[in-house]
Every structure is written in C-alpha cells, then in structure tokens.
Scaffold this motif. Structure first.
Motif, PDB file in Angstrom:
ATOM      1  N   ASP A   1       0.922  -1.447  -0.004  1.00 42.75           N
ATOM      2  CA  ASP A   1       0.068   0.273   0.225  1.00 42.75           C
ATOM      3  C   ASP A   1       0.528   1.062   0.231  1.00 42.75           C
ATOM      4  O   ASP A   1       2.123   1.235   0.557  1.00 42.75           O
TER       5      ASP A   1
ATOM      6  N   SER B   1       5.760  -0.036   1.509  1.00 39.15           N
ATOM      7  CA  SER B   1       5.267   0.322   0.036  1.00 39.15           C
ATOM      8  C   SER B   1       5.974  -0.509  -0.488  1.00 39.15           C
ATOM      9  O   SER B   1       7.659  -1.113  -0.438  1.00 39.15           O
TER      10      SER B   1
ATOM     11  N   GLU C   1      -2.809   2.741  -5.744  1.00 33.91           N
ATOM     12  CA  GLU C   1      -2.226   2.713  -4.340  1.00 33.91           C
ATOM     13  C   GLU C   1      -0.953   2.209  -4.333  1.00 33.91           C
ATOM     14  O   GLU C   1       0.549   2.397  -3.820  1.00 33.91           O
TER      15      GLU C   1
ATOM     16  N   THR D   1       2.279  -4.517   6.244  1.00 34.72           N
ATOM     17  CA  THR D   1       1.948  -3.760   4.961  1.00 34.72           C
ATOM     18  C   THR D   1       3.071  -3.187   4.216  1.00 34.72           C
ATOM     19  O   THR D   1       3.348  -1.732   5.632  1.00 34.72           O
TER      20      THR D   1
ATOM     21  N   GLN E   1      -2.296  -3.621   8.836  1.00 36.61           N
ATOM     22  CA  GLN E   1      -4.014  -3.307   8.390  1.00 36.61           C
ATOM     23  C   GLN E   1      -4.903  -4.922   7.763  1.00 36.61           C
ATOM     24  O   GLN E   1      -4.423  -6.019   8.517  1.00 36.61           O
TER      25      GLN E   1
ATOM     26  N   SER F   1       2.752   3.738  -4.423  1.00 35.78           N
ATOM     27  CA  SER F   1       3.477   2.971  -3.670  1.00 35.78           C
ATOM     28  C   SER F   1       5.459   3.202  -3.808  1.00 35.78           C
ATOM     29  O   SER F   1       6.295   3.062  -3.194  1.00 35.78           O
TER      30      SER F   1
ATOM     31  N   LYS G   1      -6.235  -1.999  -5.215  1.00 33.77           N
ATOM     32  CA  LYS G   1      -5.939  -0.805  -4.671  1.00 33.77           C
ATOM     33  C   LYS G   1      -4.705  -1.070  -5.141  1.00 33.77           C
ATOM     34  O   LYS G   1      -3.313  -0.771  -5.138  1.00 33.77           O
TER      35      LYS G   1
END
Length: 251
Positions: A99, A144, A173, A142, A108, A177, A170
């Motif tokens: 994310d 990046s 995102e 989670t 998350q 990321s 998603k």
C-alpha cells in the motif's frame, strides 16, 4: 516484518528486475518469468496465508495449462508435474501487502475471501455483490514497494522491467508506493477496475491521469479490457521489443 538479512544484495541480478503483487494460489506470472528469464530477480508479494500455503505445497492439478509455483521445492509446475527448478536466490517472496504507506511499514486489516476465489482477498472490504464471500479478517504487515526496493539496496537501479499488480481495488496505491522508482519501470500490468465489488476502490480516472502525468501510456486498444490495463513508460517505448497485447501473458 520483513527480514532482509538472508538476501545477499551483491548477488541480485539487476538486469531484469520484475515485481509481481498479488500472486493468488498459482503465481503464474512469477512462474512464467522464472521459467523464461534466466537473469530475472523477482519480488513476489502475497498477503493471504491460505494462498501462501497453496503456493508452498503446489495446488491440486489445475485444468488450465499454465505454469505455477511449488515454492517448498523451488519448483515450477504444470498440470501437476514439475517442469523446472528455479534458483531460490532469484525470488524474494514477501508475505504481506503493498500500500502507499511511505517508508514506515504498518499493520492493516486484510479481508480474506472464501474458497470460491481466495484471489479476491483485499485490503478493501468486499461488498455483498462480490461472488466470493468474506471468510475472515486478519492483520497483515503492509509495505510500500519503495521501502522494499530500498532495503534490497536497489537505490541505484537502472530499470525495473515489469510490474504486475492484481490487488482487488488497491492497484493505484500499489503503483504510487513505488515512489522514486516509478520512473524506472518500463512496463506495467494493473487491475484498474473492480466494479462495485469492494468499498472505496481505486478511481479509474484518477489512476489514468496519474499515469499520464508520469509519462505512461496505454499502447494500444488491445492493451486494456474491462478489468486490466497495460501501461508503457514512454521514456523507454522506443527500446521495447514488439509486444502482442492480445497474449494472455507477455514477457
């Protein structure tokens, strides 16, 4: 949290970096890349523990004749038979989700769907219109993609050949990321639309405008359908070989 200590960063082959986010129970893109690209280093991401177990054990023989993984044996499988061994140093398996969380990983809620299609699991809560129903909610780490690439020591990387995302609403995102690495990506395949199956999914118009603003283009009418889209980085378009976007899998 991810453990990077077992990775010999000096041995990472930087000529052919590929990223596969959302492996499902088969990881067909990763399997295809490991089978056809001897120089590939693949970052492969899957949050659902049921899918990870299937990837480890190799699932029951699928009807489809595509290749898939059996990671506990470092095997590429097809129709229930091993067709090739892969070098485990060529695959970095991330057990977590992606994310746009910057450089600070966090927990998350992740929504795991039932056996009708565990690949419909998502960081987004499914609506009652999704055919696969919610099985359980779990907490996942989670990250990046920028955080992962940084911790693999790839800050001076030249190019990332391919990024494939399939994250059930998603994907925008996930692409954001990448941070400073986005401009280095040559080709992307993303899921751009999930209809009304999830709460608050990616806005397709925002996604497209963002990609165009970052010098990406949909290369042909065959490179987009109801759910998936290919983007080519126009910085490198002239260097790309011919690609038939009608193909179910591409190099």
């Amino acid at each position: 949290m991810l453990d990077f200590s077992g990775i010999d960063k000096n041995k990472i082959d930087r000529r052919n970096i590929r990223i596969d986010v959302g492996l499902g129970i088969d990881a067909p893109h990763t399997a295809h890349w490991l089978m056809t690209h001897k120089d590939a280093f693949i970052i492969a991401v899957e949050p659902n523990p049921d899918n990870l177990l299937s990837l480890s054990d190799g699932r029951d023989t699928p009807k489809e004749p595509f290749s898939y993984l059996k990671t506990k044996n470092n095997s590429i499988m097809q129709s229930g038979k091993e067709i090739k061994k892969y070098n485990p140093e060529d695959l970095f398996l991330v057990q977590g989700a992606i994310d746009d969380v910057g450089l600070k990983p966090r927990k998350q809620t992740f929504y795991c769907t039932d056996d009708i299609n565990t690949g419909c699991s998502s960081l987004l809560k499914p609506t009652d219109k999704l055919p696969a129903k919610l099985k359980k909610e779990i907490e996942v780490d989670t990250y990046s993609l920028e955080y992962i690439l940084d911790n693999l020591g790839l800050q001076d990387l030249g190019l990332i050949q391919f990024v494939k995302t399939d994250t059930q609403g998603k994907d925008f995102e996930v692409i954001k990321s990448l941070g400073k690495y986005l401009e280095k990506v040559v080709l992307l395949k993303c899921e751009w639309s999930v209809g009304d199956y999830y709460e608050n999914p990616t806005d397709a118009n925002d996604f497209f405008h963002f990609m165009v603003a970052n010098h990406f283009k949909i290369p042909s009418i065959n490179a987009i359908n109801e759910t998936d889209v290919y983007f080519v980085n126009m910085r490198y378009a002239l260097k790309l070989p011919f690609i038939d976007f009608n193909m179910p899998e591409i190099d």
